[in-house]
Each structure stands twice: as C-alpha cells, then as structure tokens.
Motif scaffolding. Structure first.
Motif, PDB file in Angstrom:
ATOM      1  N   ASN A  45      98.983  52.761  32.780  1.00  0.00           N
ATOM      2  CA  ASN A  45      98.180  51.534  32.772  1.00  0.00           C
ATOM      3  C   ASN A  45      98.607  50.600  31.641  1.00  0.00           C
ATOM      4  N   LEU A  46      98.857  51.155  30.446  1.00  0.00           N
ATOM      5  CA  LEU A  46      99.310  50.333  29.319  1.00  0.00           C
ATOM      6  C   LEU A  46     100.668  49.710  29.613  1.00  0.00           C
ATOM      7  N   ASN A  47     101.569  50.479  30.222  1.00  0.00           N
ATOM      8  CA  ASN A  47     102.877  49.922  30.579  1.00  0.00           C
ATOM      9  C   ASN A  47     102.752  48.770  31.567  1.00  0.00           C
ATOM     10  N   GLU A  48     101.823  48.881  32.502  1.00  0.00           N
ATOM     11  CA  GLU A  48     101.593  47.782  33.449  1.00  0.00           C
ATOM     12  C   GLU A  48     101.096  46.538  32.717  1.00  0.00           C
ATOM     13  N   ILE A  49     100.191  46.715  31.764  1.00  0.00           N
ATOM     14  CA  ILE A  49      99.677  45.584  30.978  1.00  0.00           C
ATOM     15  C   ILE A  49     100.809  44.944  30.184  1.00  0.00           C
ATOM     16  N   GLN A  51     104.010  44.982  30.889  1.00  0.00           N
ATOM     17  CA  GLN A  51     104.904  44.280  31.809  1.00  0.00           C
ATOM     18  C   GLN A  51     104.345  42.917  32.198  1.00  0.00           C
ATOM     19  N   VAL A  52     103.054  42.843  32.464  1.00  0.00           N
ATOM     20  CA  VAL A  52     102.426  41.568  32.821  1.00  0.00           C
ATOM     21  C   VAL A  52     102.495  40.598  31.642  1.00  0.00           C
ATOM     22  N   ALA A  53     102.173  41.095  30.447  1.00  0.00           N
ATOM     23  CA  ALA A  53     102.196  40.240  29.256  1.00  0.00           C
ATOM     24  C   ALA A  53     103.606  39.745  28.963  1.00  0.00           C
ATOM     25  N   GLU A  54     104.594  40.636  29.074  1.00  0.00           N
ATOM     26  CA  GLU A  54     105.968  40.221  28.817  1.00  0.00           C
ATOM     27  C   GLU A  54     106.479  39.256  29.873  1.00  0.00           C
ATOM     28  N   GLU A  56     104.689  37.026  31.275  1.00  0.00           N
ATOM     29  CA  GLU A  56     104.039  35.749  30.985  1.00  0.00           C
ATOM     30  C   GLU A  56     104.505  35.152  29.658  1.00  0.00           C
ATOM     31  N   HIS A  57     104.709  36.009  28.639  1.00  0.00           N
ATOM     32  CA  HIS A  57     104.973  35.500  27.291  1.00  0.00           C
ATOM     33  C   HIS A  57     106.350  35.857  26.749  1.00  0.00           C
ATOM     34  N   GLY A  58     107.129  36.622  27.480  1.00  0.00           N
ATOM     35  CA  GLY A  58     108.428  37.069  26.998  1.00  0.00           C
ATOM     36  C   GLY A  58     108.319  38.424  26.331  1.00  0.00           C
ATOM     37  N   PRO A  59     109.467  39.053  26.115  1.00  0.00           N
ATOM     38  CA  PRO A  59     109.446  40.395  25.532  1.00  0.00           C
ATOM     39  C   PRO A  59     108.961  40.400  24.091  1.00  0.00           C
ATOM     40  N   ILE A  60     108.417  41.524  23.686  1.00  0.00           N
ATOM     41  CA  ILE A  60     107.935  41.708  22.319  1.00  0.00           C
ATOM     42  C   ILE A  60     109.136  42.135  21.476  1.00  0.00           C
ATOM     43  N   SER A  61     109.338  41.467  20.364  1.00  0.00           N
ATOM     44  CA  SER A  61     110.488  41.785  19.506  1.00  0.00           C
ATOM     45  C   SER A  61     110.223  43.034  18.681  1.00  0.00           C
TER      46      SER A  61
END
Length: 88
Positions: A45-49, A51-54, A56-61
């Motif tokens: 579930n966290l991985n799905e969240i 993926q959705v956030a990335e 929309e906002h791009g990957p987390i550095s």
C-alpha cells in the motif's frame, strides 16, 4: 472480538517454513504468517502511495530521503531524552 478467520493451504520453501515455525513462539505459525502478510500488505500500500505521489510530483531525491531520516533520528533522540528526564 477478533477478526473471523479462515483456513488456507499455502506452499512455501521448507527452510522458510521451518525458520518461521521456530520463531513463531506461543502464538503459533498461523499468527506469525498472518503478521508477515499484514506487513507486506502495508508495504504494498505504501509503495502504491509513493508511485502516485512520484507520478504527480516527480521522484523523491536521495537528499530528501536523507533529510527526513535525519529529522526522524533527531525527533527520536529528543523523545528518548525527554523520556529519561520524565523518569527522573
């Protein structure tokens, strides 16, 4: 009241089953496996969240990840120090 349960048959490598059985303790193998599956569902579930956030906002550095780790480490240290002061 606990959740209703069902009986299932699963197949897994014998060495993993034996290690799980040895570690399961008094709660038993079924409870141990259920807890492991619940943790995996939480991770999925966290991985799905993420993926959705990335998407929309791009990957987390790596720097952002390290910054959050540092903040959590600092907060944990403060909490432990505060707990020690409260016990005195």
């Amino acid at each position: 009241m606990s959740e209703p349960t069902g009986k299932y048959s699963i197949t897994m490598p014998r060495d993993i089953a034996e290690a799980a059985k040895a570690r399961s303790g008094p709660s038993g193998l079924s409870a141990y496996v259920a807890a492991a599956v619940a943790r995996q569902i939480e991770r999925d579930n966290l991985n799905e969240i993420i993926q959705v956030a990335e998407a929309e906002h791009g990957p987390i550095s790596d720097e952002e990840i390290q910054s959050v780790r540092d903040q959590l480490h600092h907060a944990r240290n403060q909490q432990q120090a505060q707990g020690g002061a409260d016990a005195a």
